[in-house]
Design a protein around this motif. Structure first.
Motif, mmCIF file in Angstrom:
data_model
loop_
_atom_site.group_PDB
_atom_site.id
_atom_site.type_symbol
_atom_site.label_atom_id
_atom_site.label_comp_id
_atom_site.label_asym_id
_atom_site.label_seq_id
_atom_site.Cartn_x
_atom_site.Cartn_y
_atom_site.Cartn_z
ATOM 1 N N SER A 1 0.858 -1.188 0.000
ATOM 2 C CA SER A 1 0.000 0.000 0.000
ATOM 3 C C SER A 1 0.897 1.241 0.000
ATOM 4 O O SER A 1 2.116 1.139 0.225
ATOM 5 N N TYR B 1 -7.078 -1.549 -1.685
ATOM 6 C CA TYR B 1 -7.934 -0.977 -2.723
ATOM 7 C C TYR B 1 -9.270 -1.701 -2.858
ATOM 8 O O TYR B 1 -10.311 -1.071 -3.058
ATOM 9 N N SER C 1 -3.160 -7.046 -6.922
ATOM 10 C CA SER C 1 -3.393 -5.825 -6.162
ATOM 11 C C SER C 1 -3.424 -6.195 -4.684
ATOM 12 O O SER C 1 -2.927 -7.260 -4.290
ATOM 13 N N ALA D 1 -7.588 1.875 -7.663
ATOM 14 C CA ALA D 1 -6.831 0.631 -7.679
ATOM 15 C C ALA D 1 -5.422 0.880 -8.187
ATOM 16 O O ALA D 1 -5.158 1.843 -8.911
#
Length: 551
Positions: free
Chosen positions: A138, A199, A195, A181
């Protein structure tokens, strides 16, 4: 009487002109520009001279189109040290240096936890799209906002932000804290974009479809030169002593059988170190535009795209390699493909794009030495041994140094206090000691950077890269042409021109046609885009808008 009438007529004309100008400047369309999409393109490890060295080999639709139809800032530089990927991406989008945004390296020693931390690592989130820890990422360590964050706030979160890269940090940091995202490539035996739960809880259907397709696998093929290798006169010999190459191949020479070599080079990860990694990013970016409906209405969206394979190729083969030249000639084709797609889907003249780099790179020092140019290699192991001996003989202890990383020395302040040693005195003695070491060009104590304001030279760049809470007690820089990496391939991190001088091209809606040799700074990009959009500057921005770029 005639004079009075003439004066009245002039006054009326002037008032009419003033009224027209007032209306003109009060119209919302002239206060700011509203492109449907802002696209930020970062080419990892792209030196400025790659634009000019390979210019005659480029086609008309990629780099040349951006240069000839957009605005070319030819003297664009980073204004801090270290010139690395994470600080570079953060600085481009926040409009400030590591001193402000806090990303002082790709990883760094955390003085609180007494451990090394990764710029995007975050154990509080989980991976999405893989079970690997490669998804536990992140932007939480970045302290300031990006212009993409400010656009989200300005549009009440109606304007989308999507970040894409091969590298996690190249996707996450530009997209900022409020992104819808960020997606990055996970190779190994998977070859997918992933990912994190920062998000979303699961990948969108369009990402799942892309990952399930055979797109990535199709690039496990031969990598040969795009054109006849004999025409690659802007780079050195294909067979030389300055390149790493791939495990399983005796020489670092074309062609490369990537399908076969993938078995001994971490599977799909081999694609990162080829031009095809850039192709995958283009493929995915176009899918993102379609899947997320980017640029489809009058509310500005932001897409950040980082081409990372250029960095992997540079580290592996070096600035002067045939592999680097081929990678840029192929990237030129990718840019042409991407621009044509943007013209078709968003609309020509309806988007604004900038292209820059996160840092440059030094020629392989061994190659520079072969050309009788001063260069060399800094031996970190010998350095630590010599420094520990100095600490023992001077202060009676060899364990006063907690960590040495990123050309910074972190002292154990608790032990200094227990031994009743003055911190400033210890710093000063270490500085004087290091001044005599081979290959060390500049060295400063943190206290000097805190209490003095530098306005030029390496000193200013060190100060701009120094974050008071995160940086070390001693900072040092190598002499020109010196690195501490292996003896093959290129490296970067310094404040010298080969690392700081990178391209900066603006293109599209609201951008003038032209060029300048006036010096610009990497931190000027975010304020320029913010000014174009009429939004707040990122909250820590220290750069200035490049007014001469905008219409």
């Amino acid at each position: 009487m005639k004079y009075l009438k003439y004066s009245i007529i002039l006054a009326l004309i002037s008032f009419k002109g003033f009224s027209q100008n007032s209306n003109q400047f009060s119209s919302q369309d002239d206060i700011y520009v509203k492109p449907k999409l802002v696209v930020g393109v970062v080419v990892d490890q792209m030196r400025y001279d790659y634009l000019t060295r390979f210019y005659t080999k480029y086609g008309d639709g990629g780099f040349k189109r951006l240069m000839n139809e957009g605005f070319n800032c030819k003297n664009n530089h980073f204004n801090y040290i270290p010139t690395k990927t994470a600080p570079g991406h953060a600085s481009i989008y926040t409009g400030t240096t590591p001193k402000g945004h806090g990303i002082i390296g790709n990883d760094w020693y955390d003085k609180t936890t007494k451990s090394s931390v990764y710029c995007a690592g975050d154990d509080s989130v989980n991976a999405v799209g893989t079970t690997s820890d490669a998804g536990k990422m992140s932007p939480h360590r970045m302290l300031t906002t990006t212009f993409s964050d400010e656009n989200r706030l300005f549009t009440q979160n109606q304007g989308k932000t999507i970040g894409i890269s091969i590298k996690d940090r190249g996707a996450i940091l530009p997209a900022g804290h409020t992104a819808n995202a960020a997606y990055w490539f996970h190779g190994k035996d998977e070859g997918v974009f992933i990912s994190s739960t920062y998000y979303q809880q699961e990948l969108p259907k369009w990402v799942e479809r892309f990952n399930a397709s055979k797109t990535v696998k199709s690039y496990l093929k031969d990598w040969n030169t795009l054109y006849n290798i004999k025409t690659y006169t802007e780079s050195g010999d294909d067979l030389n002593d300055f390149e790493h190459g791939f495990d399983g191949k005796e020489t670092a020479t074309f062609p490369y059988d990537l399908k076969r070599l993938s078995k001994t080079n971490d599977g799909f990860d081999i694609l990162k170190t080829t031009p095809y990694g850039n192709s995958i990013v283009t493929d995915f970016a176009m899918e993102a535009i379609e899947g997320e409906d980017l640029g489809k209405d009058d509310i500005t969206d932001v897409l950040t795209v980082s081409y990372s394979s250029t960095d992997y190729v540079g580290h592996n083969f070096g600035v002067n390699s045939k592999e680097v030249q081929d990678t840029y000639l192929r990237l030129d084709k990718e840019l042409e493909r991407f621009l044509k797609y943007l013209d078709k889907t968003v609309g020509e003249g309806q988007y604004t794009l900038f292209l820059t780099a996160d840092h440059g790179a030094v020629e392989v020092p061994a190659y520079l030495e072969s050309q009788h140019i001063p260069a060399g290699y800094f031996n970190k192991k010998e350095f630590k041994t010599q420094l520990n001996e100095f600490m023992s003989s001077t202060f009676g202890a060899s364990d006063l140094i907690e960590n040495i990383s990123n050309n910074q020395i972190f002292l154990d302040r608790a032990k200094l206090k227990a031994m009743k040693l003055d911190l400033s005195m210890v710093q000063d003695k270490i500085v004087k000691e290091l001044e005599g070491y081979n290959y060390i060009y500049k060295v400063y104590a943190a206290s000097t950077l805190v209490h003095q304001a530098f306005t030029s030279g390496i000193e200013e760049l060190l100060e701009n890269g120094y974050n008071q809470k995160r940086s070390g007690d001693i900072l040092y820089e190598f002499e020109p042409g010196v690195t501490s990496s292996g003896k093959k391939g290129s490296a970067h991190s310094t404040g010298l021109n080969y690392d700081t001088h990178v391209p900066l091209l603006f293109f599209g809606k609201g951008v003038k046609h032209g060029s300048t040799l006036q010096k610009t700074r990497i931190i000027d990009i975010a304020p320029t885009i913010s000014g174009l959009l009429g939004i707040s500057f990122p909250n820590g921005a220290t750069g200035q808008p490049l007014e001469f770029v905008l219409k």
